[in-house]
Design an enzyme around this catalytic site. Sequence first.
Site, PDB file in Angstrom:
ATOM      1  N   THR A  94      -3.643   3.499   6.673  1.00 20.43           N
ATOM      2  CA  THR A  94      -3.138   4.131   8.090  1.00 20.43           C
ATOM      3  C   THR A  94      -3.224   3.037   9.097  1.00 20.43           C
ATOM      4  O   THR A  94      -2.317   3.397  10.191  1.00 20.43           O
ATOM      5  CB  THR A  94      -3.860   5.178   8.291  1.00 20.43           C
ATOM      6  OG1 THR A  94      -5.120   4.944   8.490  1.00 20.43           O
ATOM      7  CG2 THR A  94      -3.668   6.377   7.264  1.00 20.43           C
ATOM      8  N   HIS A  99      -8.491  -4.387   7.093  1.00 19.85           N
ATOM      9  CA  HIS A  99      -9.878  -3.946   7.230  1.00 19.85           C
ATOM     10  C   HIS A  99     -10.797  -3.544   5.842  1.00 19.85           C
ATOM     11  O   HIS A  99      -9.885  -2.993   4.864  1.00 19.85           O
ATOM     12  CB  HIS A  99     -10.108  -2.678   8.190  1.00 19.85           C
ATOM     13  CG  HIS A  99      -9.138  -1.705   7.539  1.00 19.85           C
ATOM     14  ND1 HIS A  99      -7.798  -1.586   8.043  1.00 19.85           N
ATOM     15  CD2 HIS A  99      -9.424  -0.452   7.202  1.00 19.85           C
ATOM     16  CE1 HIS A  99      -7.180  -0.456   7.510  1.00 19.85           C
ATOM     17  NE2 HIS A  99      -8.109   0.189   6.899  1.00 19.85           N
TER      18      HIS A  99
END
Length: 113
Positions: A94, A99
């Site tokens: 998203t 990350h």
Amino acid sequence: MENCLFCKIIRGEIPSTRVYEDDKTYAFRDIAPMAPTHVLVVPKAHIADCSAVTPENSGIVAHIFEVIPGIAKAEGLENGYRVVSNCGPDAGQTVQHLHFHILGGKPLTLEMA
Ligand code: 5GP
Ligand code: ZN
């Protein structure tokens, strides 16, 4: 990256709860934790996702994996933890800034925490 959410967090334009920081990485608590400990570790330099890792920028990935054990230890995850990176729509990514989720603090199922 001007409008990237995690770049804004790294620049301090959006508040976050810092867990670890050095010159190349920033780690902070996920706003919607899926486990008792849910930390996101990001490179300070914008990389979109795992598919954008190249021989030129892959050193940051190694660095992130070098700092993850210390973060896990500081979080008390001596019983184990999971590191996850979602890449693309089918993985449910998203935020388009590379990350790594650190999840732990309970026995995890095979689903994404
Ligand atoms: P993804 O779904 O891309 O793998 O992970 C993005 C993560 O970022 C999600 O777990 C989501 O909860 C987290 N997140 C989204 N917006 C924010 C925010 O503004 N602050 C923090 N700390 N986490 C966020
Ligand atoms: Zn970014």
